[in-house]
Write a protein that holds these residues in place. Structure first.
Motif, mmCIF file in Angstrom:
data_model
loop_
_atom_site.group_PDB
_atom_site.id
_atom_site.type_symbol
_atom_site.label_atom_id
_atom_site.label_comp_id
_atom_site.label_asym_id
_atom_site.label_seq_id
_atom_site.Cartn_x
_atom_site.Cartn_y
_atom_site.Cartn_z
ATOM 1 N N LEU A 36 0.823 -1.195 0.000
ATOM 2 C CA LEU A 36 0.000 0.000 0.000
ATOM 3 C C LEU A 36 0.866 1.258 0.000
ATOM 4 O O LEU A 36 0.554 2.234 -0.683
ATOM 5 C CB LEU A 36 -0.936 0.007 1.208
ATOM 6 C CG LEU A 36 -2.127 -0.938 1.110
ATOM 7 C CD1 LEU A 36 -2.896 -0.953 2.416
ATOM 8 C CD2 LEU A 36 -3.032 -0.517 -0.022
ATOM 9 N N LEU A 37 1.951 1.240 0.751
ATOM 10 C CA LEU A 37 2.865 2.387 0.764
ATOM 11 C C LEU A 37 3.473 2.616 -0.611
ATOM 12 O O LEU A 37 3.606 3.757 -1.060
ATOM 13 C CB LEU A 37 3.967 2.194 1.803
ATOM 14 C CG LEU A 37 3.538 2.352 3.257
ATOM 15 C CD1 LEU A 37 4.695 1.996 4.185
ATOM 16 C CD2 LEU A 37 3.050 3.754 3.516
ATOM 17 N N LEU A 38 3.847 1.550 -1.309
ATOM 18 C CA LEU A 38 4.395 1.690 -2.657
ATOM 19 C C LEU A 38 3.358 2.255 -3.617
ATOM 20 O O LEU A 38 3.670 3.117 -4.442
ATOM 21 C CB LEU A 38 4.888 0.338 -3.178
ATOM 22 C CG LEU A 38 6.262 -0.095 -2.689
ATOM 23 C CD1 LEU A 38 6.545 -1.527 -3.140
ATOM 24 C CD2 LEU A 38 7.319 0.838 -3.219
ATOM 25 N N ILE A 39 2.134 1.789 -3.535
ATOM 26 C CA ILE A 39 1.093 2.258 -4.453
ATOM 27 C C ILE A 39 0.784 3.725 -4.198
ATOM 28 O O ILE A 39 0.766 4.540 -5.128
ATOM 29 C CB ILE A 39 -0.171 1.390 -4.323
ATOM 30 C CG1 ILE A 39 0.104 -0.015 -4.861
ATOM 31 C CG2 ILE A 39 -1.341 2.020 -5.055
ATOM 32 C CD1 ILE A 39 -0.997 -1.000 -4.594
ATOM 33 N N SER A 78 2.095 6.921 -6.531
ATOM 34 C CA SER A 78 1.145 7.853 -7.129
ATOM 35 C C SER A 78 1.609 9.298 -6.938
ATOM 36 O O SER A 78 1.600 10.091 -7.876
ATOM 37 C CB SER A 78 -0.226 7.651 -6.491
ATOM 38 O OG SER A 78 -1.081 8.713 -6.808
ATOM 39 N N PHE A 79 2.016 9.624 -5.735
ATOM 40 C CA PHE A 79 2.505 10.990 -5.480
ATOM 41 C C PHE A 79 3.805 11.263 -6.228
ATOM 42 O O PHE A 79 4.015 12.350 -6.762
ATOM 43 C CB PHE A 79 2.701 11.218 -3.976
ATOM 44 C CG PHE A 79 1.415 11.387 -3.235
ATOM 45 C CD1 PHE A 79 0.671 12.543 -3.381
ATOM 46 C CD2 PHE A 79 0.947 10.378 -2.413
ATOM 47 C CE1 PHE A 79 -0.522 12.701 -2.699
ATOM 48 C CE2 PHE A 79 -0.240 10.526 -1.727
ATOM 49 C CZ PHE A 79 -0.989 11.694 -1.869
ATOM 50 N N GLY A 80 4.688 10.266 -6.276
ATOM 51 C CA GLY A 80 5.949 10.438 -6.998
ATOM 52 C C GLY A 80 5.738 10.657 -8.483
ATOM 53 O O GLY A 80 6.354 11.530 -9.094
ATOM 54 N N LEU A 81 4.849 9.882 -9.085
ATOM 55 C CA LEU A 81 4.553 10.049 -10.509
ATOM 56 C C LEU A 81 3.946 11.408 -10.795
ATOM 57 O O LEU A 81 4.236 12.021 -11.820
ATOM 58 C CB LEU A 81 3.611 8.944 -10.990
ATOM 59 C CG LEU A 81 4.265 7.587 -11.208
ATOM 60 C CD1 LEU A 81 3.207 6.555 -11.551
ATOM 61 C CD2 LEU A 81 5.300 7.665 -12.304
ATOM 62 N N ARG A 82 3.106 11.882 -9.880
ATOM 63 C CA ARG A 82 2.502 13.199 -10.091
ATOM 64 C C ARG A 82 3.589 14.270 -10.140
ATOM 65 O O ARG A 82 3.557 15.161 -10.990
ATOM 66 C CB ARG A 82 1.513 13.501 -8.971
ATOM 67 C CG ARG A 82 0.787 14.826 -9.199
ATOM 68 C CD ARG A 82 -0.095 15.174 -8.067
ATOM 69 N NE ARG A 82 0.763 15.467 -6.924
ATOM 70 C CZ ARG A 82 0.332 15.630 -5.693
ATOM 71 N NH1 ARG A 82 -0.935 15.484 -5.424
ATOM 72 N NH2 ARG A 82 1.163 15.909 -4.716
ATOM 73 N N GLU A 83 4.571 14.176 -9.257
ATOM 74 C CA GLU A 83 5.653 15.163 -9.238
ATOM 75 C C GLU A 83 6.491 15.088 -10.522
ATOM 76 O O GLU A 83 6.837 16.111 -11.105
ATOM 77 C CB GLU A 83 6.544 14.961 -8.012
ATOM 78 C CG GLU A 83 5.864 15.270 -6.705
ATOM 79 C CD GLU A 83 5.394 16.706 -6.615
ATOM 80 O OE1 GLU A 83 6.135 17.615 -7.049
ATOM 81 O OE2 GLU A 83 4.275 16.924 -6.122
#
Length: 105
Positions: free
Chosen positions: A20-23, A27-32
């Motif tokens: 869950l932490l990876l997902i 998501s936040f990392g990809l947005r950045e």
């Protein structure tokens, strides 16, 4: 102490929480990272001379004018010439093609 050992052995805590932490973190990392991409595209500017050419090409196309341009082309004199194969010497092949063009003309 007992609760900590029990939590470590629990498969949900052992595998589910990191997943869950990876997902969520991904998501936040990809947005950045995607935001960086879009910001870079906004900053990118064309050279003024190229920008003028692009703006000129945006004029509406009139079909009658394009038809007149195509009508003026001499398509009967067009010849399909293949390029050299990888095993052929390109210089020799070009000379051979030029020679056959001058003979045909």
């Amino acid at each position: 102490m007992f609760n900590l050992k029990a939590l470590r052995k629990n498969k949900t805590v052992q595998y589910g929480v990191p997943m869950l932490l990876l997902i969520v973190g991904g998501s936040f990392g990809l947005r950045e990272f995607t935001q960086i991409r879009y910001d870079a595209q906004k900053r990118k500017r064309l050279d003024p001379s190229l920008e003028a050419k692009v703006n000129v090409e945006k004029q509406p196309v009139i079909l009658e004018e394009e038809y007149k341009k195509m009508k003026d082309l001499k398509l009967d004199e067009w010849r399909n010439i293949r390029g050299p194969r990888p095993w052929e010497n390109s210089k020799d092949y070009q000379e051979q093609q030029r020679g056959s063009q001058s003979k045909a003309a």
